[in-house]
Design an enzyme around this catalytic site. Structure first.
Site, PDB file in Angstrom:
ATOM      1  N   ASP A 125       0.864  -1.066   0.143  1.00 53.51           N
ATOM      2  CA  ASP A 125       0.238   0.219   0.061  1.00 53.51           C
ATOM      3  C   ASP A 125       0.819   1.275   0.022  1.00 53.51           C
ATOM      4  O   ASP A 125       0.447   2.568  -0.112  1.00 53.51           O
ATOM      5  CB  ASP A 125      -0.771   0.057   1.168  1.00 53.51           C
ATOM      6  CG  ASP A 125      -1.847   1.202   1.066  1.00 53.51           C
ATOM      7  OD1 ASP A 125      -2.609   1.218   0.014  1.00 53.51           O
ATOM      8  OD2 ASP A 125      -2.294   1.738   2.233  1.00 53.51           O
TER       9      ASP A 125
ATOM     10  N   THR B 187      -6.513   6.303   0.080  1.00 57.10           N
ATOM     11  CA  THR B 187      -6.885   5.011  -0.775  1.00 57.10           C
ATOM     12  C   THR B 187      -8.206   4.527  -0.472  1.00 57.10           C
ATOM     13  O   THR B 187      -8.828   4.718   0.768  1.00 57.10           O
ATOM     14  CB  THR B 187      -6.008   3.696  -0.194  1.00 57.10           C
ATOM     15  OG1 THR B 187      -4.659   4.037  -0.327  1.00 57.10           O
ATOM     16  CG2 THR B 187      -6.425   2.451  -0.904  1.00 57.10           C
TER      17      THR B 187
ATOM     18  N   GLN C  96      -5.189  -0.639  -7.277  1.00 61.46           N
ATOM     19  CA  GLN C  96      -5.415  -0.038  -6.066  1.00 61.46           C
ATOM     20  C   GLN C  96      -6.237   1.507  -6.700  1.00 61.46           C
ATOM     21  O   GLN C  96      -5.857   1.762  -7.861  1.00 61.46           O
ATOM     22  CB  GLN C  96      -4.268   0.694  -5.029  1.00 61.46           C
ATOM     23  CG  GLN C  96      -4.621   1.528  -4.128  1.00 61.46           C
ATOM     24  CD  GLN C  96      -3.639   1.246  -3.001  1.00 61.46           C
ATOM     25  OE1 GLN C  96      -3.329   0.608  -2.459  1.00 61.46           O
ATOM     26  NE2 GLN C  96      -3.011   2.567  -2.903  1.00 61.46           N
TER      27      GLN C  96
END
Length: 270
Positions: free
Chosen positions: A187, A205, A255
């Protein structure tokens, strides 16, 4: 608590959960952080909680997570696991990460028993310098991780989209822990830093998906390569790969983040 020479927590502290009750876990690492709880941390811990409820030989092959609220690193996170199904080869789990009675992350994860079959990798790894030939790179927010910066595919990117990384502490021979360490790393950064930011920039995110193709040790070098794809409706979407130093594709990710006007606190000079 295991600590580095500088007295900081390590990734093994991040990946330590207390079992409160059946299918109920709580993180043990708390610390002061001026920013919201790092998404890779809560995702890795949620995957670990789910993995604790399946047979030891079943390892994660995919996860899909939605980040719903900002978390606080100074308070523990509670993880509740639902056992959706245990089949002959696959186990499905749902996890919610809760702070203060509110859900900060909702995740689905799937685990698979060892299965024989063909092993084919269509594309080779990105061609780049080995980590020993690259200058150091500081990755923010990650405990006991070191990184190197190879030549970049996007010369004008505000942040690196390609980098080597590994833990600075040895990890036990537990494939689940290495998969969770990979989720912890996955991430960080953003492929959207390669896009012009005159009117907008990457933000928090929204959702994160990760597929584990082959085992990889995270206390050995892996290459993270992030590729921007599209921006629309105030959201940006990119893909990525994590490859071992001998060219084996270990994992793939996608993502989506906010992409709106406003200052990104992690972007230097803004």
């Amino acid at each position: 608590m295991q600590e580095t020479a500088a007295g900081s927590p390590t990734v093994t502290d991040v990946l330590t959960l207390e079992e409160v009750d059946r299918d109920l876990y709580r993180s043990t690492l708390v610390f002061t952080d001026p920013f919201p709880l790092y998404g890779g941390q809560v995702a890795a811990q949620a995957l670990l909680a789910a993995g604790r409820t399946v047979a030891p030989d079943r390892l994660p092959h995919s996860l899909h997570g939605y980040f719903l609220r900002s978390g606080d690193a100074a308070r523990p996170t509670v993880f509740r696991v639902d056992r959706d199904r245990d089949g002959g080869s696959f186990s499905a789990r749902r996890v919610v990460a809760v702070q203060g009675g509110e859900v900060v992350l909702s995740m689905s994860a799937s685990f698979q028993a060892p299965t024989a079959g063909p092993d084919v990798q269509v594309a080779g790894a990105p061609v780049t310098q080995p980590p020993e030939d690259c200058p150091p790179l500081t990755l923010p927010r990650l405990f006991s991780m070191e990184s190197r910066r190879p030549e970049q595919p996007y010369a004008t990117a505000a942040l690196p989209t390609r980098f080597w990384a590994r833990t600075t502490v040895a990890l036990p021979d537990d494939p689940l822990l290495h998969a969770c360490a990979l989720a912890y790393l996955s991430d960080i950064g953003t492929g959207l830093s390669a896009l012009p930011e005159d009117e907008a920039a990457p933000g928090p995110t929204l959702d994160h998906a990760l597929w584990f193709h082959r085992p990889a040790r995270l206390d050995e070098w892996v290459l993270v390569d992030l590729v921007p794809a599209t921006v629309s409706g105030g959201r940006g979407w990119y893909t990525g790969s994590l490859t071992t130093r001998d060219g084996v594709l270990a994992a793939s990710l996608t993502q989506e983040t906010l992409f709106r006007p406003g200052r990104n606190p992690f972007r230097p000079g803004r």
